[in-house]
Design a protein around this motif. Sequence first.
Motif, PDB file in Angstrom:
ATOM      1  N   LYS A 157      10.261  12.993  -0.881  1.00 48.37           N
ATOM      2  CA  LYS A 157       9.142  12.171  -1.340  1.00 48.37           C
ATOM      3  C   LYS A 157       9.633  10.942  -2.100  1.00 48.37           C
ATOM      4  O   LYS A 157       9.059   9.860  -1.970  1.00 48.37           O
ATOM      5  CB  LYS A 157       8.194  13.015  -2.172  1.00 48.37           C
ATOM      6  N   MET A 192       2.392   1.713  -3.456  1.00 56.74           N
ATOM      7  CA  MET A 192       1.355   2.129  -4.417  1.00 56.74           C
ATOM      8  C   MET A 192       0.938   3.591  -4.227  1.00 56.74           C
ATOM      9  O   MET A 192       0.663   4.293  -5.198  1.00 56.74           O
ATOM     10  CB  MET A 192       0.139   1.212  -4.304  1.00 56.74           C
ATOM     11  N   THR A 193       0.879   4.038  -2.994  1.00 60.39           N
ATOM     12  CA  THR A 193       0.477   5.431  -2.760  1.00 60.39           C
ATOM     13  C   THR A 193       1.656   6.397  -2.857  1.00 60.39           C
ATOM     14  O   THR A 193       1.475   7.553  -3.229  1.00 60.39           O
ATOM     15  CB  THR A 193      -0.218   5.588  -1.397  1.00 60.39           C
ATOM     16  N   ALA A 194       2.851   5.925  -2.550  1.00 60.39           N
ATOM     17  CA  ALA A 194       4.018   6.807  -2.605  1.00 60.39           C
ATOM     18  C   ALA A 194       4.509   7.042  -4.030  1.00 60.39           C
ATOM     19  O   ALA A 194       5.074   8.095  -4.320  1.00 60.39           O
ATOM     20  CB  ALA A 194       5.153   6.239  -1.758  1.00 60.39           C
ATOM     21  N   PHE A 237       2.776   9.999  -5.716  1.00 57.98           N
ATOM     22  CA  PHE A 237       3.124  11.132  -4.857  1.00 57.98           C
ATOM     23  C   PHE A 237       4.552  11.617  -5.172  1.00 57.98           C
ATOM     24  O   PHE A 237       4.798  12.803  -5.396  1.00 57.98           O
ATOM     25  CB  PHE A 237       3.004  10.635  -3.410  1.00 57.98           C
ATOM     26  N   ILE A 273       0.838  -1.207   0.000  1.00 60.94           N
ATOM     27  CA  ILE A 273       0.000   0.000   0.000  1.00 60.94           C
ATOM     28  C   ILE A 273       0.870   1.254   0.000  1.00 60.94           C
ATOM     29  O   ILE A 273       0.592   2.212  -0.730  1.00 60.94           O
ATOM     30  CB  ILE A 273      -0.973  -0.008   1.204  1.00 60.94           C
ATOM     31  N   MET A 274       1.922   1.246   0.794  1.00 54.63           N
ATOM     32  CA  MET A 274       2.804   2.421   0.847  1.00 54.63           C
ATOM     33  C   MET A 274       3.506   2.659  -0.492  1.00 54.63           C
ATOM     34  O   MET A 274       3.622   3.801  -0.934  1.00 54.63           O
ATOM     35  CB  MET A 274       3.825   2.275   1.974  1.00 54.63           C
TER      36      MET A 274
END
Length: 180
Positions: free
Chosen positions: A122, A94-96, A99, A91-92
């Motif tokens: 980032k 995929m979301t990072a 971003f 999840i991290m």
Amino acid sequence: IGVTGVQTCALPILVSTVNALIRKIFNTSSNSWLELQWLLFGFVFLLCSPWTLLSNEHIRIDIINSKLPSRARGIIELLGHLLFLLPFAVIMVMTAAPFAWRSLLGNEQSSNAGGLPLWPAKVLVLVGFIALLIQAVSEIIKRIAILRGDLAETLSGGGHHASAEAEAERLLAQTELQKS
């Protein structure tokens, strides 16, 4: 902590110390130094997490864990990695990824006067979690091999004193051999 670990921790500490001294002695501050300070601390924590997992130094309830049979410990480790670590790391990542990508493409800069670019921090989040994801997969494979009997059980890291204790025991054994 090995030499590399000490060096990795030394730079953020040095930057923090210099920043604090400059603030107290000269009554001035720099946003760049403050942002560099948190970027370096983030670097240490994000990139040392996979190493901590690799060296088996991650946090667990040692009082309970040490009382369990090795098979039960192995099953708990495997389930923890499969049910918690792996999904969290996926999840991290995929979301990072978007971003970090947007920040990198836009050359995102700090809104503070004299601040640093934000995209390295980032991208660091993405790199840190990719490394943790890779190590999580490695640990899952290792735990399955241990449970199947294809790989010897690895001992717990035992906390930050374990390596010093192991070295003391090695030196003591070496001394005993030399006396003989």
